[in-house]
Design an enzyme around this catalytic site. Structure first.
Site, PDB file in Angstrom:
ATOM      1  CD  GLN A  97      54.536  -6.886   2.353  1.00  0.00           C
ATOM      2  OE1 GLN A  97      53.734  -7.801   2.375  1.00  0.00           O
ATOM      3  NE2 GLN A  97      54.666  -6.104   1.289  1.00  0.00           N
ATOM      4  NE  ARG A 141      56.488  -9.874  -7.825  1.00  0.00           N
ATOM      5  CZ  ARG A 141      57.544 -10.665  -7.745  1.00  0.00           C
ATOM      6  NH1 ARG A 141      57.416 -11.854  -7.210  1.00  0.00           N
ATOM      7  NH2 ARG A 141      58.717 -10.289  -8.193  1.00  0.00           N
ATOM      8  CB  CYS A 142      49.276  -5.573  -8.422  1.00  0.00           C
ATOM      9  SG  CYS A 142      47.721  -5.506  -7.513  1.00  0.00           S
ATOM     10  CD  GLU A 197      53.691  -4.146  -6.832  1.00  0.00           C
ATOM     11  OE1 GLU A 197      53.320  -3.155  -7.491  1.00  0.00           O
ATOM     12  OE2 GLU A 197      53.552  -4.235  -5.616  1.00  0.00           O
TER      13      GLU A 197
END
Length: 782
Positions: A219, A366-367, A736
């Site tokens: 990523q 996802r935060c 998110e």
């Protein structure tokens, strides 16, 4: 000497390897890449959670047909490669030497002609383990008689760090004098991002050129290139990192894993490309986890429900190594956002990290760096406070919202919220679900003895890492970049330092350029993920793509438009001050018929430029945001619980999000649907569990469940808009938010359904078995 690496063209088919059997649980885009003379790597992993290594015998493995080499920590130590830095400024063993600290930890690497031969080689490696006492509970890790897990550290303790923010004394005084107080231990269990495809890489070192080409599921390709250079000592200019379609990420593919380092060592040593693709079990059991926070939460309030103070004391289980990708200044991430959407006069937050015999991590699944834990903490606590006050949870939230007139709002824990209108967002959610009728319906169900619950979550997130004065990874300041090149015929190329994993950058980035420059969106090509061509950036995670890279694209496009304005003035024989941009064209003020399109100006930039303007039409920006952005939302969930089985049915779920200005509504809606599905899974079925001996009990998808479309509820989504005042496009980020805000809505609904039985709190996951046991303990039968 290795052969020249195969060059991959994005979007073009690559040679598929047809021979070799299918290995269950394995699947990755890298399976499609086959390089000349390429060999395969497999890893020997520990069956123990904590054990001394007395001896590793690789002699039998080296006799397996097809096996080329086996490396252990001993060989790596000789080259100074036995340890590597984590993104949290801890260090991690590449291969275990002396002892193993978690089950499935990497112990040795086997290199062979085929995957099958590599697997056979792994089976032939003999390791003499001496089991040691495992510690899988962070509270036991802090005990005086607990075994010290990390004896490599000067500090002989399992305590990693302490972080605090806020005013401790003022908060303590306010809590002491509060007429109403609640205190609750709230746990967010360990979970795993479990992306669609596991991690993998191909390392290809060319001995002739001294160049390392590294195809990897990353990523953050540039950050990986820097870390690889620091570990391997290969100059960064001689490293090319390529991240093609990586099969999802959710934070799991930000860290650098031992398998990557071993593959690179193998290619450097053997002079051929080395491929490694992990299995699903390896991904679940050894790559970095998320959450695992124990949050003791206290709120003080007046009798009429006005909050006066918040205190949160947290114990963070980081496993064997601190692998969180948190900024240096924030070892506990952005957990200080736990004041949420509420106007707390004072707050104090403290977090202590501990080592245990579990897989490392603490990643931002996802935060944005522990924001999900923070949102879950405050949203559960507000419901508990509402129960204590006998108030409707909606009324309590509304009473304590930060008023829209107070933005920009300085929070009690040091953040400056950019914008928001929480009342408007909540009102839309209440209207969408018809809250008054929902309450009436619930009352009727309860009269019939049914277990019906309503849960609310009005959360605020913090995204867009980040301002360089506060945010970094391994000292590299967090900014992001964009390079735009407009060709003579009016088509364009945009390159950024981000890396999409399904967010739709190819569409969104093209839309920004097309909108800013008046170009055909179909003629804007987006490129990411190749460090040889993309400008240096920190990658995609923590909802930072549109918030940071999107801003960089807009600013770069505006630089181009400013230069193009002078070219248009030349073509229109006018003063540049008399040129305006309107309706996607340059025109002379007061003479709307005298215009030039960007395509006409672009052609002139290469064929008819004046002497005082350099040729070409390009723009580059490295964007350092002045502040973070603060998306928010109001989620309402309605559930029924089966009295006989404990099964929870989500009847309705309304999600209203405020992510600022929206660039592409379809992409935003898709992101919300995906995030809600993950929040649903975390709330009801997912937990990485260890027994007291350090055995991981959730190493595949029959134990660690992933919802299908059959289980996933129907989502009702909508939005409100309060633009970010400091962002060039007014956007805030959305990827998110649904994962951040939804777990609390689900949990609040289930607890509300159980509240007639005297239940005030239940920790997630809210499995059928857990709910069934509660019902039986309360004397409820089917």
């Amino acid at each position: 000497m290795a052969t020249e690496p195969t060059t991959l063209s994005f979007g073009q088919p690559v040679k598929r390897k047809e021979d070799g059997r299918f290995i269950q649980g394995r699947g990755n885009y890298l399976d499609d890449i086959v390089l000349p003379k390429m060999i395969y790597m497999a890893l020997v992993r520990s069956p123990y959670g904590h054990a001394k290594i007395n001896n590793i015998d690789t002699s039998a493995a080296l006799k397996v047909p097809g096996v080329k080499a086996v490396i252990t920590a001993k060989e790596l130590a000789g080259a100074g490669l036995d340890w590597m830095p984590t993104l949290a400024q801890d260090k991690q063993m590449v291969l275990a030497g002396g002892k193993v600290l978690f089950q499935y930890q990497e112990v040795a690497a086997v290199f062979a002609d085929t995957r099958e031969a590599a697997a056979d080689g792994v089976a032939a490696v003999q390791v003499d383990y001496e089991p040691l006492q495992a510690v899988t509970d962070p509270y036991k890790a802090m005990a005086k008689d607990a075994p010290i897990l990390r004896d490599d550290r000067e500090k002989k303790t399992n305590h990693i760090w302490h972080y605090e923010v806020g005013d401790q004394k003022t908060t303590a005084d306010a809590l002491s004098g509060a007429p109403v107080k609640i205190k609750q231990m709230i746990r967010f269990p360990r979970c795993h991002p479990s992306p669609l495809e596991p991690c993998g890489c191909i390392a290809d070192f060319n001995g002739g050129t001294g160049r390392l080409t590294f195809y990897v599921t990353s990523q953050a390709p540039h950050a990986h290139r820097t870390v690889i250079s620091l570990v391997s000592k290969v100059p960064e200019s001689n490293i090319r990192v390529v991240s093609p379609d990586i099969g999802g990420g959710f934070g799991n593919k930000v860290p650098v894993y031992p398998g990557y380092v071993c593959a690179i060592v193998g290619s450097l040593t053997l002079g051929v490309p080395v491929k490694w693709v992990e299995s699903r079990t390896e991904n679940l059991a050894s790559t970095h986890f998320a959450r695992d926070y124990w949050m003791e939460t206290e709120i003080g309030a007046t009798k009429d429900g006005k909050v006066t103070a918040l205190k949160v004391s947290t114990v963070a289980d980081h496993g064997a190594f601190d692998g969180a990708a948190n900024p240096t200044k924030y070892p506990a991430g952005l957990f200080g956002i736990c004041t949420g959407s509420y106007d707390f006069p004072t707050a104090f937050v403290e977090v202590d990290g501990y080592y245990t015999n579990k897989a490392p991590g603490g990643i931002a699944y996802r935060c944005s760096f522990r924001v999900t834990e923070a949102a879950y903490c405050i949203e559960r606590a507000m419901d508990i406070l509402a129960d204590e006050l006998k108030m409707d949870p909606v009324d309590l939230r509304r009473k304590n919202f930060i008023p829209k007139e107070k933005f920009p709002y300085p929070s009690a824990t040091g953040w400056t919220y950019d914008s928001g209108d929480y009342e408007k967002t909540l009102d839309k959610a209440l209207q969408t679900i018809d809250y008054k009728n929902l309450l009436k319906e619930q009352a009727e169900k309860r009269k019939r003895g049914e277990l019906s619950g309503i849960g609310v979550s009005t959360f605020t997130e913090i995204v867009g890492a980040g301002p360089a004065h506060n945010f970094d990874i391994l000292g590299i300041k967090m900014f992001d970049s964009a390079e735009i090149r407009v060709h003579p015929t009016g088509s364009a190329l945009v390159r950024t330092g981000t890396k999409a994993q399904g967010q739709g950058h190819e569409t969104t980035w093209a839309q920004i350029v097309a909108e800013e420059l008046g170009l055909d969106v179909q003629n804007v090509l987006v490129e990411e993920g190749d460090t040889d061509t993309a400008p240096y950036g920190l990658g995609t995670y923590a909802s930072r793509s549109t918030a940071v890279a999107g801003a960089a694209i807009a600013v770069a496009a505006r630089k181009i438009r400013e230069k193009a304005k002078h070219l248009a003035a030349h073509l229109l024989e006018a003063n540049p001050d008399d040129i305006e941009w309107a309706d996607y064209k340059f025109r002379v003020k007061g003479s709307p018929d005298r215009t030039k399109t960007m395509q006409e100006v672009a052609f002139a930039a290469y064929t008819n430029m004046p002497d005082d303007i350099e040729p070409g039409l390009e723009g580059v920006t490295y964007y350092n945001p002045p502040n973070l952005t603060f998306p928010n939302g109001a989620y309402i969930c309605a559930v029924d619980i089966d009295r006989g089985t404990g099964a929870v049915s989500v009847r309705r779920f309304v999600a209203i999000d405020d992510c600022g200005n929206i660039i592409n509504p379809m992409i935003v809606e898709g992101q919300i649907h995906g995030g809600l599905a993950e929040g649903f899974a975390i709330a009801f079925m997912q937990e990485i569990e260890y027994d007291e001996d350090g055995n991981n009990r959730t190493t595949n998808f029959t134990e660690y469940l992933v919802p299908s479309s059959f289980e996933t509820p129907r989502w009702e989504v909508g939005n409100t808009v309060t633009p970010s005042p400091h962002h060039p496009l007014g956007t805030k980020g959305i990827g998110e938010s649904p994962n951040v805000g939804s777990p609390a809505a689900f949990a609040n609904a289930v607890v509300d359904a159980l509240s007639p039985l005297g239940v005030r709190h239940v920790d997630i996951p809210l499995t059928r078995e857990k709910i069934w046991k509660i019902l039986r303990e309360k004397g409820v039968t089917g």
